[in-house]
Design an enzyme around this catalytic site. Structure first.
Site, PDB file in Angstrom:
ATOM      1  N   LEU A   1       3.248 -18.717 -48.320  1.00  0.00           N
ATOM      2  CA  LEU A   1       4.284 -19.649 -47.920  1.00  0.00           C
ATOM      3  C   LEU A   1       5.304 -18.891 -47.085  1.00  0.00           C
ATOM      4  O   LEU A   1       5.511 -17.690 -47.290  1.00  0.00           O
ATOM      5  CB  LEU A   1       4.995 -20.260 -49.139  1.00  0.00           C
ATOM      6  CG  LEU A   1       4.161 -21.125 -50.101  1.00  0.00           C
ATOM      7  CD1 LEU A   1       5.028 -21.542 -51.294  1.00  0.00           C
ATOM      8  CD2 LEU A   1       3.601 -22.342 -49.397  1.00  0.00           C
ATOM      9  N   ASP A   2       5.954 -19.574 -46.154  1.00  0.00           N
ATOM     10  CA  ASP A   2       7.011 -18.939 -45.376  1.00  0.00           C
ATOM     11  C   ASP A   2       8.139 -18.498 -46.308  1.00  0.00           C
ATOM     12  O   ASP A   2       8.349 -19.068 -47.388  1.00  0.00           O
ATOM     13  CB  ASP A   2       7.564 -19.904 -44.331  1.00  0.00           C
ATOM     14  CG  ASP A   2       6.548 -20.255 -43.261  1.00  0.00           C
ATOM     15  OD1 ASP A   2       5.625 -19.451 -43.040  1.00  0.00           O
ATOM     16  OD2 ASP A   2       6.674 -21.335 -42.655  1.00  0.00           O
ATOM     17  N   VAL A   3       8.898 -17.508 -45.868  1.00  0.00           N
ATOM     18  CA  VAL A   3       9.971 -16.952 -46.693  1.00  0.00           C
ATOM     19  C   VAL A   3      10.922 -18.033 -47.180  1.00  0.00           C
ATOM     20  O   VAL A   3      11.300 -18.072 -48.355  1.00  0.00           O
ATOM     21  CB  VAL A   3      10.743 -15.868 -45.908  1.00  0.00           C
ATOM     22  CG1 VAL A   3      12.021 -15.484 -46.636  1.00  0.00           C
ATOM     23  CG2 VAL A   3       9.873 -14.631 -45.713  1.00  0.00           C
TER      24      VAL A   3
ATOM     25  N   THR B   1      10.414 -21.265 -47.478  1.00  0.00           N
ATOM     26  CA  THR B   1       9.761 -22.407 -48.106  1.00  0.00           C
ATOM     27  C   THR B   1       9.672 -22.158 -49.604  1.00  0.00           C
ATOM     28  O   THR B   1       9.314 -21.065 -50.043  1.00  0.00           O
ATOM     29  CB  THR B   1       8.345 -22.624 -47.532  1.00  0.00           C
ATOM     30  OG1 THR B   1       8.455 -22.905 -46.137  1.00  0.00           O
ATOM     31  CG2 THR B   1       7.645 -23.792 -48.213  1.00  0.00           C
TER      32      THR B   1
ATOM     33  N   ARG C   1       6.076 -27.011 -39.539  1.00  0.00           N
ATOM     34  CA  ARG C   1       7.298 -26.780 -38.781  1.00  0.00           C
ATOM     35  C   ARG C   1       7.075 -26.983 -37.282  1.00  0.00           C
ATOM     36  O   ARG C   1       7.873 -27.654 -36.609  1.00  0.00           O
ATOM     37  CB  ARG C   1       7.802 -25.370 -39.051  1.00  0.00           C
ATOM     38  CG  ARG C   1       8.171 -25.120 -40.500  1.00  0.00           C
ATOM     39  CD  ARG C   1       8.275 -23.627 -40.823  1.00  0.00           C
ATOM     40  NE  ARG C   1       9.294 -22.979 -40.007  1.00  0.00           N
ATOM     41  CZ  ARG C   1       9.426 -21.658 -39.923  1.00  0.00           C
ATOM     42  NH1 ARG C   1       8.602 -20.858 -40.588  1.00  0.00           N
ATOM     43  NH2 ARG C   1      10.381 -21.138 -39.166  1.00  0.00           N
TER      44      ARG C   1
END
Length: 391
Positions: free
Chosen positions: A230-232, A234, A329
């Site tokens: 997961l993105d930082v 998120t 995104r």
């Protein structure tokens, strides 16, 4: 000093490899991996928010460390100064000799160090390659080696020789666990796994302290047990595997698109019609990564359905049908509805009527094989929704 690797012999000026003292007691395992989490060379998020009180059945382990900082503009970063990595592994230094002049740097380092070019690119991306004391980044990969150039490589040469530092003081909320796997409620602002040996504030560092058997599973090294990312910024459902067979099975499910992944995104503007969004995406910039819609990209699909429509924003349920870096995104930004708080894709600024404290994207649900997990929205997300006026 001469070291032999098979039939090759490499002249190393310094090559002493020593695991971190904080990570001793962990066995080492061989497996070369790759890293898809990109960041600026030498920079990592500094905060790891403490987990709030969990729902019934969740397990709260540890607490947030002191001195953690973060704010409305997102996590602060720290820059690892010269000498930081040397506390973990002493630098390896190699010098260009007459027969190697004119070689591309990535090929020169790969051949001399007997590592893959992908690993060389990672070392460059994370600021671990130096020339005359200057840190080189990924743009230096095509640089031509000159006679007498002396390159210093800081940190472990091979990914499998790197061990995540266990951090029992980092909060870790385990929401579900079974044979060979566990699911963690990832807080916004925390990286999934370290990018370098001296980064120790990620979810994996917290998991490693509670489930040490995870070390060496899957890609091993600093990506031990990581099933997906997961993105930082998120939050939400994050799966780890603690056994090799389980990791292979779950990774296969992700590769075969057998995983039902649902996200909640708060996007700018009124997104009023549920529909499938099918675009070709490509990574058009690294450090930091940026994804754009391009005709020569990879076909990526998601289904976005509005749940609550506000005056200037919409809460959207997103079902991923494929997986790609920044897919939600980049896709939502492309159609004019960027995720609020997402500075990379236009979710902040004077033209955005709602100012979010961070990227408002939450991995809410995951269903694969025996794993069925749903995690409610975090407090900051709920607070922002309460401040909005529904139409």
């Amino acid at each position: 000093m001469l070291l032999g690797y098979g039939c090759h012999r490499i002249r190393l000026i310094s090559s002493l490899v020593r695991p971190s003292a904080r990570a001793t007691g962990c066995p080492l395992r061989g497996a070369e991996g790759h890293d898809s989490g990109r960041g600026r060379a030498g920079e990592y998020p500094e905060r790891f928010p403490g987990a709030s009180r969990g729902e019934a059945g969740s397990i709260l382990l540890g607490s947030a460390p002191s001195g953690i900082r973060g704010g409305p503009k997102g996590p602060r970063s720290r820059i690892f100064t010269r000498g930081a990595l040397e506390r973990f592994v002493e630098p390896t230094t190699i010098e260009v000799e007459a027969g190697q002049v004119g070689q591309r740097l990535d090929r020169f380092l790969a051949d001399r160090l007997q590592i893959s070019r992908a690993r060389v690119r990672h070392l460059l991306e994370t600021g671990q390659v130096r020339l005359a004391g200057r840190i080189l980044d990924l743009t230096g990969k095509s640089r031509l080696a000159a006679l007498g150039d002396r390159f210093g490589i800081v940190g472990s040469l091979r990914a499998e020789d790197e061990s995540p530092t266990p951090r029992l003081d980092l909060a870790c909320e385990v929401v579900s666990e079974g044979s060979g796997w566990l699911v963690v409620n990832k807080p916004a602002g925390a990286g999934v796994h370290p990018l370098r040996q001296d980064q120790d504030d990620t979810v994996l560092n917290a998991v490693m302290a509670r489930r040490p058997a995870i070390f060496g599973v899957g890609e091993g090294g600093l990506r031990s047990g990581v099933v997906h990312r997961l993105d930082v910024d998120t939050s939400g459902v994050l799966v780890f595997a603690t056994e090799e067979a389980t990791w292979l099975r779950l990774r296969g499910a992700f590769s075969d698109h057998r995983v039902d992944k649902r996200y909640l995104a708060l996007v700018a503007g009124r997104y009023e019609k549920a529909r499938r969004l099918d675009f070709s995406l490509a990574i058009t910039r690294h450090q930091p990564a940026h994804v754009s819609v391009r005709s020569d990209g990879r076909s990526c699909r998601l289904y976005a359905r509005p749940l609550r429509i506000f005056e200037a924003a919409t809460l959207v349920d997103v079902k991923l049908e494929t997986g790609f870096l920044h897919q939600i995104r980049a896709t939502m930004a492309h159609i004019g509805h960027p995720v609020l708080g997402d500075a990379e894709y236009g979710g902040v600024g004077e033209e955005i009527p709602v100012q979010a404290p961070r990227q408002m994207l939450h991995a809410a649900k995951l269903d694969v094989d025996e794993i069925r997990v749903e995690i409610p929205l975090p407090a900051d997300f709920e607070a922002l929704l309460r401040d909005l006026t529904e139409v």
